[in-house]
Scaffold this active site. Structure first.
Site, PDB file in Angstrom:
ATOM      1  N   SER A 285      39.961  42.337  53.244  1.00 15.52           N
ATOM      2  CA  SER A 285      40.440  40.749  52.048  1.00 15.52           C
ATOM      3  C   SER A 285      40.645  39.985  53.020  1.00 15.52           C
ATOM      4  CB  SER A 285      40.549  41.467  50.647  1.00 15.52           C
ATOM      5  OG  SER A 285      40.780  40.169  49.497  1.00 15.52           O
TER       6      SER A 285
ATOM      7  N   GLU B  92      31.636  42.225  53.030  1.00 15.83           N
ATOM      8  CA  GLU B  92      31.489  43.116  51.492  1.00 15.83           C
ATOM      9  C   GLU B  92      32.249  41.652  50.391  1.00 15.83           C
ATOM     10  OE1 GLU B  92      34.893  44.532  49.968  1.00 15.83           O
ATOM     11  OE2 GLU B  92      36.460  42.445  51.723  1.00 15.83           O
TER      12      GLU B  92
ATOM     13  N   HIS C  76      36.467  46.510  48.428  1.00 17.80           N
ATOM     14  CA  HIS C  76      38.075  46.860  47.536  1.00 17.80           C
ATOM     15  C   HIS C  76      37.419  48.063  46.140  1.00 17.80           C
ATOM     16  CE1 HIS C  76      38.459  42.537  48.806  1.00 17.80           C
ATOM     17  NE2 HIS C  76      39.198  42.555  48.037  1.00 17.80           N
TER      18      HIS C  76
END
Length: 340
Positions: free
Chosen positions: A142, A239, A308
């Site tokens: 992230s 992602e 995630h």
């Protein structure tokens, strides 16, 4: 003689390469060799820091329990519970915790508590020559993408895209974490059950290159900065979470116009968790990926265990890999840590 469009763009690198700054040693010498951190062993101490979003004491306690089950001890960053608006402390304090963890000889690995937002703000405050002289495992995903890419680029050190301290440390995640970071194995990563988490081939084939990537929106926000690695013949993985498809389209377009997509030799899109079509009419995610990637003529797929999600690969940024877009595999061609 006419120069092929892709070759021309790769050689120019457009604005991206113009903004990259070669990593330097403390004496101002160019750094040409990648450094690998030492592997983990039972009994080692890892450092917890909060370089981005706020954490609570209960989050730290739960994370300590998870890490202790791996046979590791934990040392907390000085400012781990600080609060400054929506950040886990002031920029200088969060950067200090990163620098101190790298300089602390008792620490073998650094695991940020969580992502959120904030790592981009501390990049100018990190001591990259110090970090290079004390190579250690640093892992996360992230917003931690920022630290992983900047340290890889400026300190020329292998970094790791994988769980943060507050992640779900289940069997799948722990298995890759241990094999790569404890055992020093050069593993082949493949979805646990391809029929349940389907690999969707965008373009078939195999490719080799240096593995680079992370969260798409975080990566996009770094374009034009001096903290990105070279993309030449790399394998790019990305992602995303909670973004409408048109926003994914916008960010991939940014990577394209910055000259990044034209340089890569392979592409992996992991999971797009809670990504929606948005207002109708819309393209699907796979349609957007096909529009951007198929013209590149490189192997690519969607659906890898990256993002995630609870089941996560540990991806070594800066290591040479070979991908197979039909099988959805990432095969490491070398160990990511030193066993010495």
């Amino acid at each position: 003689m006419l120069i092929k469009r892709r070759q021309f763009l790769a050689s120019c690198g457009l604005a991206t390469l113009a903004t990259q700054i070669s990593p330097l040693t403390a004496k101002g010498e160019l750094v040409n060799t990648i450094r690998k951190p030492s592997h983990l062993q039972v009994g080692d101490t890892v450092g917890f820091i909060s370089p981005a979003g706020i954490v609570d004491a209960k989050d730290i306690e739960a994370a300590q329990q998870s890490i202790s089950q791996l046979g590791l001890k934990v040392k907390l960053g000085k400012h781990i519970l600080d609060r400054y608006g929506y950040l886990a402390g002031k920029d200088g304090d969060r950067a200090e915790d990163v620098n101190l963890m790298f300089s602390d000889r008792t620490i073998k690995a650094i695991i940020p508590m969580r992502g959120g937002w904030g790592c981009n703000r501390i990049l100018p405050l990190l001591n990259y020559s110090l970090i290079r002289s004390h190579p250690k495992i640093i892992i996360g995903y992230s917003d931690i993408t920022t630290l992983l890419l900047a340290i890889n680029a400026r300190s020329q050190m292998i970094t790791f895209h994988g769980p943060v301290a507050t992640s779900t440390w289940n069997q799948f995640t722990v298995d890759y974490f241990k094999r790569i970071l404890f055992n020093g194995e050069a593993v082949t990563m493949q979805n646990l059950n391809p029929s349940e988490v389907r690999v969707e081939t965008i373009a078939p084939g195999k490719a080799r290159g240096k593995l680079v990537g992370g969260n798409l929106s975080v990566l996009s926000a770094m374009v034009g900065s001096p903290y990105l690695p070279s993309w030449n013949k790399s394998i790019l993985f990305v992602e995303e979470v909670g973004e409408d498809v048109y926003r994914v389209d916008r960010m991939l377009t940014q990577l394209k116009t910055a000259g990044i997509l034209n340089q890569i030799s392979g592409f992996i899109f992991g999971q797009c968790t809670n990504c929606k079509l948005g207002d109708e009419p819309s393209f699907t995610l796979i349609q957007v990926l096909q529009q951007h990637i198929l013209p590149l003529g490189i192997p690519a797929w969607h659906g890898s265990m990256i993002g995630h999600i609870k089941d996560k690969f540990t991806l070594p940024i800066g290591v040479e890999v070979e991908i197979n877009a039909e099988l959805g595999t990432i095969r490491m061609l070398e160990a990511a840590v030193s066993l010495v």
